[in-house]
Design an enzyme around this catalytic site. Structure first.
Site, mmCIF file in Angstrom:
data_model
loop_
_atom_site.group_PDB
_atom_site.id
_atom_site.type_symbol
_atom_site.label_atom_id
_atom_site.label_comp_id
_atom_site.label_asym_id
_atom_site.label_seq_id
_atom_site.Cartn_x
_atom_site.Cartn_y
_atom_site.Cartn_z
ATOM 1 N N LYS A 126 -1.354 -12.182 0.715
ATOM 2 C CA LYS A 126 -0.672 -10.914 0.950
ATOM 3 C C LYS A 126 -0.940 -10.434 2.373
ATOM 4 C CE LYS A 126 -0.236 -6.403 -1.425
ATOM 5 N NZ LYS A 126 -0.741 -5.633 -2.592
ATOM 6 N N SER A 145 2.586 -3.933 -5.697
ATOM 7 C CA SER A 145 3.017 -4.124 -4.318
ATOM 8 C C SER A 145 2.931 -5.564 -3.822
ATOM 9 C CB SER A 145 2.166 -3.238 -3.403
ATOM 10 O OG SER A 145 0.786 -3.598 -3.510
ATOM 11 N N SER A 178 -1.026 -3.864 -8.904
ATOM 12 C CA SER A 178 -0.212 -4.579 -7.921
ATOM 13 C C SER A 178 -0.312 -6.092 -7.956
ATOM 14 C CB SER A 178 -0.549 -4.086 -6.505
ATOM 15 O OG SER A 178 -0.079 -2.782 -6.319
#
EC number: 6.3.5.7
Length: 483
Positions: A75, A150, A174
């Site tokens: 990420k 996310s 997330s």
């Protein structure tokens, strides 16, 4: 060797000289290029060839590497030396990290090759990966729908087989919610189990790095590399990892509690997947009962009154003076104002303002302090529930992936997407989203997930149970169409 091989299989093949790190890297790049329309990646790692070459040198020297040559994406809030770390935000568009996050350092130390940085909601504030400055990530099961957030880019990279595994971060769901929306595993470890050093903070008391994978064996492989004490993170726990994928024997005699408060408001497909999982557990020798965790009904309110004040504090540094793309202005105050106005997106500004308000004079006791009391109550209720059961079960999300744009104009509806996950972060517990089936919506098969929750530091049990569920055929794992 299959194009859909697991990380475990790829590492074994590289170690046996059946393929090379460079060959795996080039294959991953081809898959990433073919799936560019998904917008799963923000950037590719220019140093990946160098990493692959170093792995080959180590193998030639006789080293045994658990992740030998395995391609992985992380990420874009995890620092990778020499690459941009944007957090999906324009304010960090040109920030190049001078160091590796501990999680990245451990991956590359084990032989992994970082091929790129995954798209994400800006500063990890979102549940759909629509708020990224670099555009939304698409769900490979239906490109009109979101992949969750996310950590949507990381989830899509694994679900669409760009890479066999990926890293995300989980502050309120997330990792788990995108895993459910894309039909893969997503693990949120016990708070402190994986070092946060080098993770750009959203809400420091809630953030935790976690892996995505398509098999329990790969979860165990990654967690044995990632977990463990790090002196550079003051919240890191000294709990050496001992992960294994598990067998059906791990389900025999298991005491399972279904959280009563999570049984309302689910779509028919989610309800069916949950019931099928519970039936499979019963069939494997587990006992199942309903339990109550009454304070979880207050979890979303408490979460946003804790996470946003922490975000307001953490993001105060991005003003263009030291961090952030500086916007020129006649004076320093105007420059800082314009930098934040132009650099942050709408949702980030909303949460900064909410957090600042909750911490302001006269409102601290009414909001933040009260939310912290609710947080303690939630942790106590979970502890009571675990006095009678070994593991708790809920849906990961009450519904499958929703359409892009459906919730962006209604923040409260977007926040409610995390109704089944935020309480786990507030309590610091480990939780795993398991792919549990599909729900047909408007003629499209959409994945749904079931969430397993364990007491603190029993992350190993969750991974073992995943292996047990695989062994009895209760996990519905399919590779999503990449194009």
């Amino acid at each position: 060797m299959s194009e859909c091989s697991t990380a475990t299989d790829l590492a074994r093949a590289v170690q046996a000289r059946e393929t090379t790190p460079q060959a795996l890297l080039e294959a991953a790049r081809r898959r990433a290029e073919a799936a560019r329309d998904l917008n799963a990646l923000i950037s590719l790692n220019d140093r990946a060839d160098e990493q692959a070459a170093r792995v080959q040198v180590r193998l030639d020297a006789g080293e045994t590497l658990p992740l030998a040559g395995v391609p992985i994406v992380v990420k874009d809030n995890l620092n990778v030396i020499g690459t941009r770390t944007t957090c999906g935000s324009r304010i960090l568009a040109n920030y190049v990290s001078p160091y590796d996050a501990t999680a990245v350092e451990r991956l590359t130390g084990a032989g992994a090759v970082i091929i790129g940085k995954a798209n994400m909601d800006e500063f990890a504030m979102g549940s759909s990966t629509e708020s990224s400055a670099w555009g939304p990530t698409l769900n490979p099961w239906d490109r009109e729908r979101v992949p969750g957030g996310s950590s949507g880019g990381s989830a899509v990279a694994v679900a669409a087989n760009l890479t066999p595994v990926a890293l995300g971060s989980d502050t309120g769901g997330s990792v788990r919610q995108p895993a459910a929306f894309t039909g893969i595993y997503g693990l949120k470890p016990t708070y402190g189990r994986v070092s946060r050093y080098g993770l750009v903070a959203y809400a420091s008391s809630l953030d935790q790095i976690g892996p995505f994978a398509r098999s329990a064996a790969d979860l165990a492989l990654l967690m044995n590399v990632l977990a463990g004490h790090d002196p550079r993170d003051a919240t890191s726990l000294d709990a050496p990892p001992a992960f294994r994928p598990g067998t059906p024997d791990d389900l025999q005699g298991l005491r399972v509690g279904v959280i009563r408060e999570a049984l309302e408001g689910n779509t028919p497909g989610v309800e069916a997947a949950l019931n099928a999982t519970l039936d499979a557990l019963r069939g494997a020798g587990a006992t199942v009962r309903e339990v109550s965790v009454p304070s979880v009904q207050h979890a979303i309110a408490a979460y946003y009154l804790i996470a946003t004040p922490e975000a307001s504090s953490n993001l105060a540094r991005y003003d263009g003076m030291v961090y952030g793309e500086r916007v020129s202005a006649p004076d320093a105050v105007s420059s800082m104002t314009l930098t934040r106005e132009q650099g942050f997106g709408r949702e980030v500004k909303r949460r900064i303002m909410l957090g600042t308000y909750a911490l302001s004079s006269g409102y601290y006791d009414a909001y933040y302090s009260k939310a912290m009391k609710v947080r303690r109550l939630i942790a106590q209720d979970f502890a009571r529930a675990f006095g009678n059961v070994d593991v708790l079960v809920t849906p990961t999300s009450p519904f499958p992936a929703f359409r892009r744009g459906e919730k962006t104009q209604d923040p409260l509806a977007m926040y409610a997407a995390d109704v089944d996950t935020v309480a786990i972060n507030l309590a610091g517990l480990p939780a795993l989203s398991v792919p549990a089936g599909f729900e047909r919506v408007d003629g499209v098969r959409l994945p749904v997930g079931v969430q397993l929750i364990a007491p603190p530091l029993q992350d190993e049990r969750l991974v073992a149970l995943a292996g047990g569920l695989e062994g009895i055929g209760a996990v519905r794992m399919e590779v999503a169409p990449a194009s």
